[in-house]
Every structure is written in C-alpha cells, then in structure tokens.
Design an enzyme around this catalytic site. Structure first.
Site, PDB file in Angstrom:
ATOM      1  N   GLU A   1       0.824  -1.207   0.000  1.00 34.33           N
ATOM      2  CA  GLU A   1       0.000   0.000   0.000  1.00 34.33           C
ATOM      3  C   GLU A   1       0.861   1.261   0.000  1.00 34.33           C
ATOM      4  O   GLU A   1       0.541   2.238  -0.684  1.00 34.33           O
ATOM      5  CB  GLU A   1      -0.952  -0.029   1.195  1.00 34.33           C
TER       6      GLU A   1
ATOM      7  N   GLU B   1      -3.774  -9.618   3.612  1.00 36.19           N
ATOM      8  CA  GLU B   1      -4.517  -9.304   4.840  1.00 36.19           C
ATOM      9  C   GLU B   1      -5.660 -10.263   5.124  1.00 36.19           C
ATOM     10  O   GLU B   1      -5.937 -10.610   6.277  1.00 36.19           O
ATOM     11  CB  GLU B   1      -5.058  -7.866   4.771  1.00 36.19           C
TER      12      GLU B   1
END
Length: 262
Positions: free
Chosen positions: A116, A136
C-alpha cells in the site's frame, strides 16, 4: 532535524532524499513508532526546498515492508483501529500528492501495508527476488490503507479482486507484467537504478514535472472532459513560467536548459 529516529535511516544526496525503513528483525513491519517517524521525516523533506525526489526503501534484502505489525494490530481496540486506518490513509494521500517525485525501491517482501505504501509512490522499482501481495484476508482483515482502491485503479478491478481475495503473493516479474512495478532489476543494482531514474527526472523542469503529476493524479478519476480541463489548467500554469521559456530556448539553441523552478 529535531526528532531522533530509531527506525528510520535518512540521508540526502544532492536533491534526492533517501529514506530507509529500519526494523529488519521484523521485516520492517509498520508499528506506531515507525509510522510516526515516517510521517515526521516526510514532513521534514516536504519543507526542504532543495529536495526534488524521494527514494523509499527498506534495510537489508529481505523486506521493503512485510506489512503492519500483527502483534500490535491484534491488541488494538475498535477505536484504536479506526485511528490507525484513517491516519494511514491520510499519510499515504499526502505521500501520493507530495510535491516531490517519490520512488519506491523494493528490496524485499512488499506485502500488505508495504504494498500500500509502494502504491502511493509515483514509481516502483523492484529487485528480482521480491514478492508482492496483499495477504490481509489470510489473517482476518483486509487492506485499509488504500490497497483496494489504488491497486484496482492501477491494474483493473478483476486482477485487484483476485490478489485481494486470495491474498496470494506474486513475483516481481509478474508484478511488472501487470503494471504494478515499473522495472525489475538485479538486487545489487536496485539503488543504482533508483538513483539513476530520479536523476533523469530531475534534469527536467521541476514545475513541468509537478504539473504533470498533478494532472495525472487528480485527473485519473474524473470523467474525460473534466480531466482534460484539469490538464489544460495545469498546462497553462506551467506555460506562464520562466522554465517554459528556458526549455524551449535551450532546445532551439541546442543547449542544455538551466531550469530554476520558476
């Protein structure tokens, strides 16, 4: 620099800032202190008018950032999680829209929050051995620092869903094919290639580069007609500068331009 840094190594080479994330014993996982130090050093760099580019990398060759600190996130309350996700999004928005060119030099695992962060940079260069992914969902959460949004805008909804829903890791070569990284290089050439890229960009008019960045960043999510208006407005801002006159003069006179950023 007022704040002492434990998890950040910072150096400045001419007009280029180099930030090294320094928690190699936990694969540079992001905890609150590292996040706070990263916010701080980026703010310092933003205020330094001499710096025109940032190279962000990790210490060692195992990890750029292997994600958020799992032990830390496990103990977070809902209110702490809310603060964490919004703070991360706000910081990465600032990084994405920085007045500097930001290059992620991916030296190892680029996973979760690490990817990210990389997606919020302007350009990404990866060492050959690097693996990237948003894993995740395999630990009961999902990307919340812009991963679902920036990845989908970069590679398309279908590929983004596949990577997010499976949590799969992909090699740097596949990330290059998908357009997630711009270039893949041998690991011993990573910083050399990143610096060379920054230096090529810095040879150009700083105002032209920044207005082009603004047009791309803010225009990509607009309808084409509005995006073209934004592009023209940014172009006119640049057209009114001394650098525009100098660049065109130098081309006609077959000289190297002397850009002054005004």
């Amino acid at each position: 620099m007022e704040k002492s840094l434990e998890y950040i190594i910072y150096e400045k080479k001419n007009n280029i800032a180099i930030i090294k994330l320094n928690r190699p014993e936990v694969l540079n996982a992001i905890n609150q202190q590292l996040f706070s130090e990263l916010e701080y050093i980026v703010k310092v760099i933003e205020e330094d008018q001499e710096i025109r580019a940032i190279i962000l990398t990790g210490m060692g060759d195992k990890a750029f950032v292997a994600g958020g600190d799992i032990a830390m996130m496990k103990e977070m309350t809902l209110m702490e999680g809310e603060k964490f996700v919004y703070a991360g999004q706000a910081f990465l928005n600032r990084l994405e829209n920085s007045r500097k060119i930001v290059i992620a030099a991916l030296n190892g695992f680029t996973l979760g929050g690490g990817l990210e962060i990389a997606l919020a940079c302007d350009l990404r260069i990866a060492a050959e051995h690097v693996q990237l992914g948003l894993p995740e969902v395999t630990v009961g959460v999902y990307p919340g620092w812009g991963g679902t949004q920036r990845l989908a805008r970069l590679v398309g909804v279908g590929i983004a869903k596949q990577l997010v829903f499976t949590g799969d890791r992909i090699p740097a070569s596949e990330a290059k094919q998908l357009g997630i990284v711009n270039k893949v290089v041998p690991k011993d050439q990573l910083m050399e290639e990143s610096l060379a890229l920054a230096e090529r960009i810095l040879k150009n008019s700083p105002i032209a580069v920044m207005q082009a960045k603004k047009a791309i960043n803010h225009g990509v999510d607009l309808a084409l007609e509005k995006a073209l208006t934004l592009e023209a407005e940014a172009w006119l801002v640049n057209f009114a500068t001394e650098d525009r006159v100098e660049g065109l003069r130098a081309f006609l006179d077959r000289e190297k331009p002397n850009y002054k950023g005004r």
